[in-house]
Design a protein around this motif. Structure first.
Motif, PDB file in Angstrom:
ATOM      1  N   ARG A 127       0.813  -1.218   0.000  1.00  0.00           N
ATOM      2  CA  ARG A 127       0.000   0.000   0.000  1.00  0.00           C
ATOM      3  C   ARG A 127       0.845   1.265   0.000  1.00  0.00           C
ATOM      4  O   ARG A 127       0.403   2.324  -0.431  1.00  0.00           O
ATOM      5  CB  ARG A 127      -0.923   0.022   1.221  1.00  0.00           C
ATOM      6  N   ASN A 128       2.058   1.185   0.537  1.00  0.00           N
ATOM      7  CA  ASN A 128       2.909   2.367   0.735  1.00  0.00           C
ATOM      8  C   ASN A 128       4.332   2.123   0.253  1.00  0.00           C
ATOM      9  O   ASN A 128       5.290   2.428   0.956  1.00  0.00           O
ATOM     10  CB  ASN A 128       2.943   2.730   2.225  1.00  0.00           C
ATOM     11  N   THR A 129       4.503   1.612  -0.933  1.00  0.00           N
ATOM     12  CA  THR A 129       5.835   1.271  -1.434  1.00  0.00           C
ATOM     13  C   THR A 129       6.759   2.480  -1.459  1.00  0.00           C
ATOM     14  O   THR A 129       7.880   2.425  -0.945  1.00  0.00           O
ATOM     15  CB  THR A 129       5.735   0.660  -2.843  1.00  0.00           C
ATOM     16  N   ALA A 161       6.473   5.371   0.107  1.00  0.00           N
ATOM     17  CA  ALA A 161       6.703   5.897   1.455  1.00  0.00           C
ATOM     18  C   ALA A 161       7.753   5.061   2.181  1.00  0.00           C
ATOM     19  O   ALA A 161       8.614   5.598   2.882  1.00  0.00           O
ATOM     20  CB  ALA A 161       5.401   5.914   2.251  1.00  0.00           C
TER      21      ALA A 161
END
Length: 100
Positions: A40-42, A44
């Protein structure tokens, strides 16, 4: 008394196995949660890791040496893209210059 010692050893072994299994379950769950977070937050994740490494290098080798290190990495990426035939960074600067 000799009979109790093996029974107690078995209880200890069972308890250790339960604790080991509990840790494995806990660790597996954490890795699953991390996998969901990562997908979901690669960006980040990678940029926070990059920020951490830059901050760590500022603290250990200093600002000047870190900036020189970053410049050489950037130049290496530009050169690598040029050799690959996909000079995206060079094309970006060409577009930037043509606008002015």
């Amino acid at each position: 008394m000799d009979k109790k010692a093996p029974e107690q050893d078995n209880k200890i072994e069972l308890q250790e196995k339960k604790q080991s299994n509990a840790f494995v379950r806990w660790w597996t769950r954490r890795m699953q949660e991390f996998g969901v977070f990562y997908h979901r937050n690669t960006n980040a994740f990678w940029f926070s890791l990059l920020g951490f490494l830059i901050a760590l290098s500022f603290l250990t080798i200093g600002v000047g040496r870190t900036l020189v290190f970053i410049i050489f990495i950037f130049l290496g990426v530009v050169f690598g893209q040029y050799l690959d035939g996909k000079p995206r960074i060079i094309a970006f600067f060409h577009r930037l210059i043509k606008r002015r």
